[in-house]
Design a protein around this motif. Structure first.
Motif, PDB file in Angstrom:
ATOM      1  N   ASN A 147       0.841  -1.194   0.000  1.00 54.17           N
ATOM      2  CA  ASN A 147       0.000   0.000   0.000  1.00 54.17           C
ATOM      3  C   ASN A 147       0.876   1.243   0.000  1.00 54.17           C
ATOM      4  O   ASN A 147       1.790   1.373   0.828  1.00 54.17           O
ATOM      5  CB  ASN A 147      -0.920   0.025   1.222  1.00 54.17           C
ATOM      6  CG  ASN A 147      -1.994  -1.040   1.153  1.00 54.17           C
ATOM      7  OD1 ASN A 147      -2.546  -1.295   0.079  1.00 54.17           O
ATOM      8  ND2 ASN A 147      -2.297  -1.662   2.293  1.00 54.17           N
ATOM      9  N   LEU A 148       0.593   2.135  -0.932  1.00 54.20           N
ATOM     10  CA  LEU A 148       1.333   3.389  -1.019  1.00 54.20           C
ATOM     11  C   LEU A 148       0.418   4.529  -0.605  1.00 54.20           C
ATOM     12  O   LEU A 148      -0.667   4.715  -1.180  1.00 54.20           O
ATOM     13  CB  LEU A 148       1.840   3.610  -2.447  1.00 54.20           C
ATOM     14  CG  LEU A 148       2.726   4.837  -2.652  1.00 54.20           C
ATOM     15  CD1 LEU A 148       3.997   4.724  -1.820  1.00 54.20           C
ATOM     16  CD2 LEU A 148       3.072   5.000  -4.130  1.00 54.20           C
ATOM     17  N   ARG A 149       0.856   5.275   0.384  1.00 54.95           N
ATOM     18  CA  ARG A 149       0.020   6.364   0.902  1.00 54.95           C
ATOM     19  C   ARG A 149       0.199   7.609   0.042  1.00 54.95           C
ATOM     20  O   ARG A 149       1.283   8.181  -0.038  1.00 54.95           O
ATOM     21  CB  ARG A 149       0.394   6.665   2.353  1.00 54.95           C
ATOM     22  CG  ARG A 149      -0.518   7.687   3.027  1.00 54.95           C
ATOM     23  CD  ARG A 149      -0.153   7.821   4.486  1.00 54.95           C
ATOM     24  NE  ARG A 149      -1.059   8.729   5.176  1.00 54.95           N
ATOM     25  CZ  ARG A 149      -1.005   8.993   6.477  1.00 54.95           C
ATOM     26  NH1 ARG A 149      -0.069   8.402   7.232  1.00 54.95           N
ATOM     27  NH2 ARG A 149      -1.854   9.828   7.030  1.00 54.95           N
ATOM     28  N   ARG A 150      -0.883   8.041  -0.600  1.00 57.91           N
ATOM     29  CA  ARG A 150      -0.851   9.237  -1.444  1.00 57.91           C
ATOM     30  C   ARG A 150      -1.273  10.484  -0.682  1.00 57.91           C
ATOM     31  O   ARG A 150      -0.836  11.591  -0.994  1.00 57.91           O
ATOM     32  CB  ARG A 150      -1.768   9.042  -2.648  1.00 57.91           C
ATOM     33  CG  ARG A 150      -1.383   7.897  -3.573  1.00 57.91           C
ATOM     34  CD  ARG A 150      -0.040   8.143  -4.225  1.00 57.91           C
ATOM     35  NE  ARG A 150       0.256   7.133  -5.241  1.00 57.91           N
ATOM     36  CZ  ARG A 150       1.394   7.072  -5.917  1.00 57.91           C
ATOM     37  NH1 ARG A 150       2.350   7.966  -5.673  1.00 57.91           N
ATOM     38  NH2 ARG A 150       1.595   6.125  -6.819  1.00 57.91           N
ATOM     39  N   GLU A 153      -5.815  10.122   3.809  1.00 57.58           N
ATOM     40  CA  GLU A 153      -6.877   9.123   3.717  1.00 57.58           C
ATOM     41  C   GLU A 153      -6.891   8.428   2.357  1.00 57.58           C
ATOM     42  O   GLU A 153      -7.903   7.824   1.974  1.00 57.58           O
ATOM     43  CB  GLU A 153      -8.244   9.773   3.988  1.00 57.58           C
ATOM     44  CG  GLU A 153      -8.372  10.451   5.337  1.00 57.58           C
ATOM     45  CD  GLU A 153      -8.214   9.460   6.487  1.00 57.58           C
ATOM     46  OE1 GLU A 153      -8.553   8.280   6.297  1.00 57.58           O
ATOM     47  OE2 GLU A 153      -7.761   9.882   7.565  1.00 57.58           O
ATOM     48  N   ASN A 154      -5.810   8.519   1.638  1.00 55.66           N
ATOM     49  CA  ASN A 154      -5.769   7.969   0.285  1.00 55.66           C
ATOM     50  C   ASN A 154      -4.609   6.980   0.152  1.00 55.66           C
ATOM     51  O   ASN A 154      -3.441   7.370   0.182  1.00 55.66           O
ATOM     52  CB  ASN A 154      -5.621   9.105  -0.731  1.00 55.66           C
ATOM     53  CG  ASN A 154      -5.659   8.600  -2.160  1.00 55.66           C
ATOM     54  OD1 ASN A 154      -5.980   7.440  -2.418  1.00 55.66           O
ATOM     55  ND2 ASN A 154      -5.314   9.474  -3.098  1.00 55.66           N
ATOM     56  N   TYR A 155      -4.944   5.706   0.010  1.00 55.21           N
ATOM     57  CA  TYR A 155      -3.948   4.659  -0.173  1.00 55.21           C
ATOM     58  C   TYR A 155      -4.134   4.005  -1.540  1.00 55.21           C
ATOM     59  O   TYR A 155      -5.261   3.797  -1.988  1.00 55.21           O
ATOM     60  CB  TYR A 155      -4.054   3.598   0.922  1.00 55.21           C
ATOM     61  CG  TYR A 155      -3.585   4.072   2.274  1.00 55.21           C
ATOM     62  CD1 TYR A 155      -2.281   3.838   2.700  1.00 55.21           C
ATOM     63  CD2 TYR A 155      -4.445   4.751   3.114  1.00 55.21           C
ATOM     64  CE1 TYR A 155      -1.846   4.264   3.937  1.00 55.21           C
ATOM     65  CE2 TYR A 155      -4.027   5.195   4.359  1.00 55.21           C
ATOM     66  CZ  TYR A 155      -2.727   4.948   4.767  1.00 55.21           C
ATOM     67  OH  TYR A 155      -2.302   5.370   5.989  1.00 55.21           O
ATOM     68  N   GLU A 156      -3.031   3.682  -2.156  1.00 52.76           N
ATOM     69  CA  GLU A 156      -3.080   3.036  -3.468  1.00 52.76           C
ATOM     70  C   GLU A 156      -2.373   1.690  -3.394  1.00 52.76           C
ATOM     71  O   GLU A 156      -1.268   1.587  -2.848  1.00 52.76           O
ATOM     72  CB  GLU A 156      -2.397   3.920  -4.504  1.00 52.76           C
ATOM     73  CG  GLU A 156      -2.367   3.305  -5.899  1.00 52.76           C
ATOM     74  CD  GLU A 156      -1.613   4.185  -6.878  1.00 52.76           C
ATOM     75  OE1 GLU A 156      -1.283   3.689  -7.981  1.00 52.76           O
ATOM     76  OE2 GLU A 156      -1.344   5.362  -6.535  1.00 52.76           O
ATOM     77  N   LEU A 157      -3.021   0.656  -3.924  1.00 46.30           N
ATOM     78  CA  LEU A 157      -2.413  -0.666  -3.964  1.00 46.30           C
ATOM     79  C   LEU A 157      -1.411  -0.719  -5.122  1.00 46.30           C
ATOM     80  O   LEU A 157      -1.793  -0.505  -6.278  1.00 46.30           O
ATOM     81  CB  LEU A 157      -3.474  -1.758  -4.131  1.00 46.30           C
ATOM     82  CG  LEU A 157      -2.940  -3.196  -4.184  1.00 46.30           C
ATOM     83  CD1 LEU A 157      -2.230  -3.552  -2.877  1.00 46.30           C
ATOM     84  CD2 LEU A 157      -4.070  -4.172  -4.466  1.00 46.30           C
ATOM     85  N   CYS A 158      -0.166  -0.986  -4.788  1.00 44.59           N
ATOM     86  CA  CYS A 158       0.890  -1.015  -5.795  1.00 44.59           C
ATOM     87  C   CYS A 158       1.560  -2.384  -5.799  1.00 44.59           C
ATOM     88  O   CYS A 158       1.422  -3.174  -4.861  1.00 44.59           O
ATOM     89  CB  CYS A 158       1.937   0.067  -5.509  1.00 44.59           C
ATOM     90  SG  CYS A 158       1.301   1.750  -5.507  1.00 44.59           S
ATOM     91  N   GLN A 220       9.036   0.487   2.507  1.00 43.87           N
ATOM     92  CA  GLN A 220       8.480  -0.822   2.183  1.00 43.87           C
ATOM     93  C   GLN A 220       9.590  -1.868   2.052  1.00 43.87           C
ATOM     94  O   GLN A 220       9.421  -3.023   2.433  1.00 43.87           O
ATOM     95  CB  GLN A 220       7.683  -0.745   0.870  1.00 43.87           C
ATOM     96  CG  GLN A 220       6.423   0.110   0.961  1.00 43.87           C
ATOM     97  CD  GLN A 220       5.396  -0.491   1.908  1.00 43.87           C
ATOM     98  OE1 GLN A 220       5.294  -1.709   2.031  1.00 43.87           O
ATOM     99  NE2 GLN A 220       4.624   0.373   2.575  1.00 43.87           N
TER     100      GLN A 220
END
Length: 299
Positions: A147-150, A153-158, A220
């Motif tokens: 999970n990358l925190r953008r 409250e916004n996380y992106e699965l990478c 990570q």
């Protein structure tokens, strides 16, 4: 809190303000010794510290504080006491010991370390004749999801692929494994650490490392407890047949081993310099840097 003891022309020197026994805090390890021991070599860093030529720091307990590796310092202190370098069987931190001896500028100890390495402390030189070196390397690709925190409250699965590199080494000449442990180091969150033979009785060494891809954030990478591999030839040597480590050569800065080809190249450079010759390789005899299994023999 550390206190700095300074000297001037109207006060006694540090050496006069100290009395036997002297307590040292070296990197968190406490040692007790005498001024005579610490000043045995007066032209060394310790000699200068305890004859008042260099100011000293003290910790909150009043111990003289030295910000160096505390565990390795025991061998330095014992050398000052007995003029003998006594290392345990399987000692694998020679590179660190040499660095510390160089910092303290204890010339007789530096000379003794060099002789110790030349003699091959883990084996007699005669045992190097007919030595066998077997090397198997491998590269496995793994897909890593994270999970990358953008935003708060916004996380992106990478996802990204990582290469798990391994090298399994067997050598009948144990001193050569020690040499490899001095040249190759793991890079971890705690700094550089020396690898250890997986089975000293069977003369085996296994290296496993993961180069960090550019798309994988450092946090990570560390979360996965990955570690890199660093090669250093700062103590690189030119050898004569039958000897380890003779003449010190100019050296490159330490660099990270990012693929198998680089590892193979550096390992071959070391092994050929120590008298090994390639006996067989698979799968491609025409591309030595593309091999997966290699056998070398030292005649």
């Amino acid at each position: 809190m550390l206190n700095l003891n300074s000297t001037d022309s109207n006060t006694n020197s540090n050496s006069n303000s100290l009395s036997d026994p002297v307590s040292l805090n070296v990197g968190g390890e406490i040692y007790t010794t005498t001024l005579d021991t610490l000043t045995r070599y007066r032209d060394s860093m310790l000699g200068s510290m305890f004859t008042g030529q260099i100011s000293t720091l003290r910790d909150k307990c009043g111990n003289v504080f030295i910000d160096r590796d505390g565990k390795v310092f025991r061998y330095i202190l014992n050398f000052l006491r007995s003029s003998s370098l006594d290392l345990p069987e399987g000692f694998s931190e020679m590179k660190l010991l040499r660095r510390e001896a160089d910092f303290f500028q204890i010339r007789p100890l530096m000379d003794e370390i060099r002789r110790h390495v030349e003699a091959g402390p883990l084996s007699q030189r005669d045992s190097a004749r007919g030595a066998l070196l077997l090397v198997d390397v491998d590269c496995q690709v793994r897909m890593l999801h994270f999970n990358l925190r953008r935003a708060p409250e916004n996380y992106e699965l990478c996802k990204c692929s990582v290469r798990v590199l391994t090298a399994e080494i067997f050598c009948t000449w144990r001193a050569f494994l020690v040499l490899l442990c001095e040249r190759f180091s793991y890079r971890t969150t705690q700094g550089l650490t020396s690898p250890l033979p997986s089975d000293q009785r069977q003369n085996r060494l296994k290296l496993e490392w993961v180069p960090r891809p550019d798309e994988l954030p450092m946090d990570q990478y560390e979360k996965q407890q990955f570690r890199g591999l660093v090669f250093s030839d700062s103590w690189a040597t030119q050898t004569r047949p039958g000897e380890l480590c003779d003449v010190i050569l100019p050296h490159r800065s330490p660099f990270e081993v990012k693929d198998i080809r680089v590892f193979v190249e550096e390992l071959l450079t070391l092994s050929l310099a120590e008298g090994f010759r390639v006996d067989s390789m698979t799968p491609d005899p025409t591309g030595v840097l593309n091999y997966r299994s290699l056998q070398l023999v030292r005649y």
